[in-house]
Design a protein around this motif. Structure first.
Motif, PDB file in Angstrom:
ATOM      1  N   LEU A 190      -6.446  51.142  38.166  1.00 36.79           N
ATOM      2  CA  LEU A 190      -6.899  50.207  39.201  1.00 36.79           C
ATOM      3  C   LEU A 190      -5.744  49.798  40.099  1.00 36.79           C
ATOM      4  O   LEU A 190      -5.839  49.819  41.318  1.00 36.79           O
ATOM      5  CB  LEU A 190      -7.456  48.935  38.561  1.00 36.79           C
ATOM      6  N   ILE A 193      -4.630  52.501  42.403  1.00 38.21           N
ATOM      7  CA  ILE A 193      -5.520  52.699  43.555  1.00 38.21           C
ATOM      8  C   ILE A 193      -5.238  51.650  44.623  1.00 38.21           C
ATOM      9  O   ILE A 193      -5.152  51.948  45.817  1.00 38.21           O
ATOM     10  CB  ILE A 193      -6.995  52.638  43.109  1.00 38.21           C
ATOM     11  N   LYS A 194      -5.057  50.433  44.160  1.00 33.64           N
ATOM     12  CA  LYS A 194      -4.778  49.342  45.102  1.00 33.64           C
ATOM     13  C   LYS A 194      -3.449  49.609  45.823  1.00 33.64           C
ATOM     14  O   LYS A 194      -3.355  49.481  47.041  1.00 33.64           O
ATOM     15  CB  LYS A 194      -4.731  48.038  44.315  1.00 33.64           C
ATOM     16  N   LYS A 197      -3.229  52.223  48.693  1.00 30.13           N
ATOM     17  CA  LYS A 197      -3.729  51.882  50.032  1.00 30.13           C
ATOM     18  C   LYS A 197      -2.587  51.665  51.012  1.00 30.13           C
ATOM     19  O   LYS A 197      -2.744  51.858  52.209  1.00 30.13           O
ATOM     20  CB  LYS A 197      -4.591  50.610  49.978  1.00 30.13           C
TER      21      LYS A 197
ATOM     22  N   CYS B  54     -13.419  43.261  45.670  1.00 23.99           N
ATOM     23  CA  CYS B  54     -13.302  44.511  44.929  1.00 23.99           C
ATOM     24  C   CYS B  54     -14.671  44.954  44.426  1.00 23.99           C
ATOM     25  O   CYS B  54     -15.486  44.128  44.016  1.00 23.99           O
ATOM     26  CB  CYS B  54     -12.430  44.334  43.691  1.00 23.99           C
ATOM     27  N   LEU B  56     -16.542  47.739  41.761  1.00 25.81           N
ATOM     28  CA  LEU B  56     -16.437  48.770  40.730  1.00 25.81           C
ATOM     29  C   LEU B  56     -17.678  49.653  40.812  1.00 25.81           C
ATOM     30  O   LEU B  56     -18.793  49.156  40.940  1.00 25.81           O
ATOM     31  CB  LEU B  56     -16.390  48.161  39.328  1.00 25.81           C
ATOM     32  N   ARG B  60     -18.407  58.950  40.036  1.00 26.23           N
ATOM     33  CA  ARG B  60     -17.133  59.531  40.430  1.00 26.23           C
ATOM     34  C   ARG B  60     -16.817  59.176  41.882  1.00 26.23           C
ATOM     35  O   ARG B  60     -15.671  58.995  42.260  1.00 26.23           O
ATOM     36  CB  ARG B  60     -17.204  61.053  40.267  1.00 26.23           C
ATOM     37  N   GLU B  61     -17.868  59.095  42.695  1.00 26.95           N
ATOM     38  CA  GLU B  61     -17.719  58.681  44.088  1.00 26.95           C
ATOM     39  C   GLU B  61     -18.825  57.699  44.393  1.00 26.95           C
ATOM     40  O   GLU B  61     -19.806  57.632  43.662  1.00 26.95           O
ATOM     41  CB  GLU B  61     -17.921  59.878  45.020  1.00 26.95           C
ATOM     42  N   THR B 149     -11.901  46.907  48.653  1.00 30.10           N
ATOM     43  CA  THR B 149     -11.497  48.076  47.879  1.00 30.10           C
ATOM     44  C   THR B 149     -12.623  48.502  46.946  1.00 30.10           C
ATOM     45  O   THR B 149     -13.142  47.685  46.181  1.00 30.10           O
ATOM     46  CB  THR B 149     -10.255  47.763  47.026  1.00 30.10           C
ATOM     47  N   PHE B 151     -13.428  50.769  43.816  1.00 29.69           N
ATOM     48  CA  PHE B 151     -12.837  51.539  42.726  1.00 29.69           C
ATOM     49  C   PHE B 151     -13.915  52.443  42.158  1.00 29.69           C
ATOM     50  O   PHE B 151     -14.692  52.026  41.304  1.00 29.69           O
ATOM     51  CB  PHE B 151     -12.300  50.611  41.641  1.00 29.69           C
ATOM     52  N   ALA B 152     -13.978  53.679  42.666  1.00 23.14           N
ATOM     53  CA  ALA B 152     -14.984  54.603  42.148  1.00 23.14           C
ATOM     54  C   ALA B 152     -14.446  55.224  40.865  1.00 23.14           C
ATOM     55  O   ALA B 152     -13.246  55.453  40.726  1.00 23.14           O
ATOM     56  CB  ALA B 152     -15.293  55.668  43.177  1.00 23.14           C
ATOM     57  N   PHE B 154     -14.890  53.690  37.942  1.00 25.40           N
ATOM     58  CA  PHE B 154     -14.595  52.581  37.032  1.00 25.40           C
ATOM     59  C   PHE B 154     -15.871  51.816  36.708  1.00 25.40           C
ATOM     60  O   PHE B 154     -16.537  51.321  37.612  1.00 25.40           O
ATOM     61  CB  PHE B 154     -13.581  51.613  37.648  1.00 25.40           C
ATOM     62  N   GLU B 557     -17.202  56.787  29.890  1.00 24.65           N
ATOM     63  CA  GLU B 557     -15.941  56.786  30.626  1.00 24.65           C
ATOM     64  C   GLU B 557     -16.229  56.936  32.127  1.00 24.65           C
ATOM     65  O   GLU B 557     -17.006  57.791  32.523  1.00 24.65           O
ATOM     66  CB  GLU B 557     -15.074  57.949  30.130  1.00 24.65           C
TER      67      GLU B 557
END
Ligand SMILES: Cc1cc2nc3c(=O)[nH]c(=O)nc-3n(C[C@H](O)[C@H](O)[C@H](O)COP(=O)(O)OP(=O)(O)OC[C@H]3O[C@@H](n4cnc5c(N)ncnc54)[C@H](O)[C@@H]3O)c2cc1C
Lengths: 260, 567
Positions: A190, A193-194, A197, B54, B56, B60-61, B149, B151-152, B154, B557
């Motif tokens: 995580l 990823i942040k 950017k 954020c 989640l 995968r995408e 943001t 987070f793909a 997760f 996962e």
């Protein structure tokens, strides 16, 4: 140690492949994309070498805007910066052209080590790495399963056929094309990823890299098509005895009499 | 639990479907407006940052796990992005085509009866045929450009409570092997700590399930005590020779292959370039434990009405997903100790119209407006967050869902008896015979084998052209999981599967799972349950329909699961 990793974004393995109208491509809208598998191992190897020896890992990739997601993924895993060579189409078949563009984009940077995957999951030519080595004037070795750095030399284990391998040694700087499976690639975190950017992503176009290379996109793809399956299974019915008799008859007629 | 690294944010959204993405996008719009008002001196106070948002997403995408019909009512998208269909280029949403005409049929095994006049809820003029996967990808790009943001890859795995209040989630551990040992690339999950957590997980959210299990009955809003009920939709995307059916044609059907006591129906939507969306929705409150939603869908395609359209075409993609059908009376509390529930997770779906995308977007926008106020006032108290429920009450969401509040309950006993009630409800503004038609959880409708000996449907032998086996279909869902990981389908007691369930229900998991995850295999003394978790398409049917409620679906996962391009 300053390491360059060449990444290619390819269609994900499970993608549905349907030909585009002009039969020159598969339909992009059906696809999802990922980093070419051997390249992920090359990246991991580079990150480990950096952890051991210090230095910098830079990733370079060539293609349309969508490939930035793959560069970002590499940055999220720990690469320090990215170079995006903006072209319309990553899958140009002319690998000399592609390697020429990469060489022009990175030549000035004087990398100690350049890693690529051994081949791409889409075109699978296995050429880009070795041509790039030629353009950069570097010694190279292909299908690498293990790397050892000794001072200013590098030892690499090459895969040969049938479970055989050989060790080769060369001076740095050098280029290696990496085989899948030589390590276990890490996950992006995580935080990674942040952080990614705000990492540097340099964008260049073929024109900016000089006409000298952009002019050589000389290979043209005429047509792609799905190979016609020619398997033909026929069932001979009846009792086993009858079926066997029919089989013998067929072999006599069709195989024995066919021209040898 | 091992010590987790903490990742602090203000707003955490779990799930990048239309609901979660609309929450994020609306919030960034409000923040941009807020900041420019401060710049222009028309507002006092501190600036806010879109970096505080954020999301989640377990896929995968963005879009990997999004599957819908889908005929979308554009009402909410127009409010969120007024330009979505008026400009050319990347600013315009990926709409397949507008709806050109509606056809509704009642089917028998060989016959069809076309409704001469359509009930109002079947009218789709003005609506758009879309691929939710593509719409999601497009919205996702906008969200990422706006500074939030995503987070793909997760998953939100567990809610974290501090002093009785949710303060975010734990993300999934990565790199754990089947036996639970750490692999060399083990990456522990984070505690993503947030001041407000928005649950936008879609139907039967696994975090929402944890949350609601921890909620005392006294918190359930008075009068909304119906349990959530569900359906499962099984879908294929086809490519047929173009010219066979006019793009924009929307076909809905009731009746065959479902029995008259079953809730559900089929659809076929025609898009440009010969692309066809076809599927069957089956209520997850059926009686016969041998019923198989996937087989029923395969059979559906053999009906002359559908066969005629598909024959000679090609299967392109497959997927399945559950749908919350309970309606207004099944809505849980919308804001609960540090969380807001949006979209399908809350149950905002109009089961009469089979539409939820617009409600998902709208509920996300209302959540965003509530969160924005909280950010501006720096106050995330329960009291302030409960304004979200008020906003919903005062919005067109209630206007739309209230008149159909009794639809699904009336239909729970099937089309024939249900039809009478629905007609009555149409006449009485949704009330029908009773103020609130009660309902039971769907799994409780399942009858034991002995009581249900009649009417065994003959097994269907797929021909590989029009009809397919589950495994062929799963292949077309492009599902991929890291193989060496613990099972993400937790069965509390497999003894029940191997003994009681075999006798009482004949192991219906083998039937209701549309992805061939559950198998009974010959063991030493008896047949035993065997799981193929890597086939799982994340529809959650098992978690819903298991008669003993011993199956718990948890996210695998992150990044694992289907890849629903164009579904
Ligand atoms: C077969 C079918 C047909 C439909 N047809 C129509 C139609 O024609 N018109 C219409 O308007 N509506 C239709 N719907 C309903 C509509 O698709 C839903 O109402 C809508 O998608 C709900 O949006 P959502 O954002 O709430 O949830 P979803 O779209 O389900 O998105 C949820 C997202 O959250 C992610 N997620 C879930 N849990 C976690 C977790 N723990 N951690 C991280 N990520 C997580 C998921 O991967 C997913 O991407 C249909 C639904 C189905 C299944």
């Amino acid at each position: 140690m300053k390491i360059l990793v060449c990444l290619k974004q390819v269609s994900a393995k499970e993608s549905t492949l349907r030909l585009s109208e002009d039969s020159l491509h598969v339909r992009e809208s059906d696809l999802s994309f990922e980093i070419n598998e051997p390249d992920t191992f090359a990246l991991e190897e580079a990150l480990r070498l950096k952890e051991q020896l210090g230095g910098e890992v830079v990733v370079v990739s060539l293609g349309p805007a969508r490939i930035q997601t793959s560069i970002r993924e590499a940055l999220a895993k720990g690469a320090d910066r990215g170079i995006h060579i903006e072209t319309e189409n990553a899958e140009s078949v002319d690998r000399t052209w592609a390697a020429g563009l990469i060489a022009a984009a990175v030549r000035e940077e004087k990398f100690d080590l350049v890693l690529t995957g051994l081949q791409s999951d889409d075109l699978g030519t296995g050429q880009t790495g070795v041509i790039l080595a030629e353009f950069l004037g570097l010694p190279h070795a292909t299908i690498i399963m293990e790397i050892q750095i000794e001072e200013s030399r590098i030892k690499a284990k090459r895969e040969l056929e049938g479970g055989w391998f050989e060790w080769v040694e060369m001076p740095l700087p050098a280029l290696l094309t990496i085989q899948s499976g030589l390590n276990k690639p890490r996950y992006a975190s995580l935080l990674g990823i942040k952080k990614a950017k705000s990492k540097e992503m340099r964008r260049v176009t073929p024109v900016e890299l000089g006409a000298e290379v952009s002019g050589t996109n000389a290979l043209r793809l005429r047509k792609i098509y799905v190979p016609v399956k020619s398997k033909n299974t026929e069932f001979l019915d009846g009792t086993p005895k009858e079926a066997a008799a029919k089989l013998v008859e067929r072999i006599r007629r069709e195989i024995v009499s066919s021209p040898s | 639990m091992a010590e987790r690294e903490r990742f602090d944010t203000t707003v955490l959204i779990v799930g990048a479907g239309p609901a979660g993405l609309a929450t994020a996008l609306r919030l960034t719009q409000l923040i941009h407006q807020h900041n420019s008002e401060i710049d222009h001196g028309s507002r006092q106070g501190r600036k806010l940052s879109t970096e505080e948002i954020c999301i989640l997403e377990k896929g995968r995408e963005i879009g990997s796990h999004l599957l819908s019909g889908a005929v979308m009512d554009p009402r909410a998208l127009r409010e969120l992005l007024p330009e979505f269909d008026s400009v050319e280029g990347p600013e315009s949403a990926p709409i397949a085509c507008p709806v050109a005409r509606d056809e509704v049929y009642y089917l028998t095994e060989r016959g069809q009866w076309k409704l001469p006049i359509l009930p109002p809820f079947f009218h789709n003029s003005g609506n758009k045929i879309v691929s939710l996967n593509r719409l999601g990808r497009w919205l996702g790009e906008k969200v990422e450009q706006s500074g939030a943001t995503v987070f793909a890859g997760f998953a939100g795995r567990e809610l974290v409570y501090e002093e009785g209040r949710v303060t975010g989630v734990l993300t999934d551990d990565k790199g754990v092997d089947r036996a639970g040992n750490h692999k060399s690339n083990f990456e522990p999950g984070y505690h993503v700590r947030a001041r407000i957590t928005v649950l936008a997980e879609g139907s039967r959210g696994s975090l929402a399930k944890q949350l609601l299990a921890n909620t005392p009955p006294s918190r359930i809003p008075p009068g909304r005590s119906n349990p959530q009920t569900y359906a499962v939709g099984v879908k294929e995307l086809w490519e047929i020779p173009s010219g066979r059916i006019e793009p924009g044609t929307v076909i809905h059907s009731a009746g065959w292959p479902l029995r008259s006591d079953q809730f559900g129906g089929g659809w076929l939507y025609a898009m440009p370039e010969g692309m066809i969306s076809v599927g069957l929705v089956s209520g997850l409150d059926y009686r016969d434990p041998r019923f198989d939603p996937h087989t029923a869908f395969q059979r559906y395609k053999t009906h002359p009405l559908i066969r005629r359209i598909l024959e000679g075409g090609k299967l392109v993609k497959y997927g399945a997903k559950s749908i919350p059908e309970g309606g207004w009376y099944s809505l849980p509390p919308l804001s609960l100790s540090g969380t807001l529930l949006v979209g399908d997770t809350a149950g905002f779906l109009n089961s009469q119209r089979l539409k939820g995308i617009h409600l998902a977007i709208k509920s996300g926008m209302l959540a965003a407006e509530t969160i924005y106020q909280a950010m501006a006032a720096d106050d995330f108290s329960d009291e302030r967050m409960s304004e979200y429920a008020l906003r919903v009450e005062n919005s067109w969401i209630r206007e739309e869902l209230w008149p159909v509040r009794n639809f699904h309950q009336a239909m729970q006993n099937g089309l024939l008896r249900g039809g009478v009630h629905v007609a009555l409800q149409l006449l009485t503004g949704g009330r029908g015979l009773y103020a609130r038609y009660p309902s039971r959880p769907g799994n409780e409708h399942m009858a034991k084998l002995l009581q249900e000996a009649e009417n065994i449907q003959p097994p269907l032998v797929p021909d590989g052209k029009l009809t397919f086996s589950k495994t062929t279909d799963v292949f077309h869902s492009a599902t991929r999981h890291e193989e060496n990981q613990p099972s993400h389908l937790l069965i509390a007691d497999t003894n029940i599967c191997n003994t009681r369930c075999t006798v009482e229900y004949g192991n219906p998991c083998q039937n209701f799972c549309p992805a061939a995850v559950y198998e009974m295999v010959e063991g030493k003394q008896r047949r035993e349950i065997h799981l193929n978790p890597s086939n799982c398409v994340h529809c959650k049917t098992c978690d819903i329909m298991d008669p003993y409620q011993i199956i718990t679906w948890v996210p695998p996962e992150g990044g694992g699961g289907p890849s629903y391009e164009n579904l």
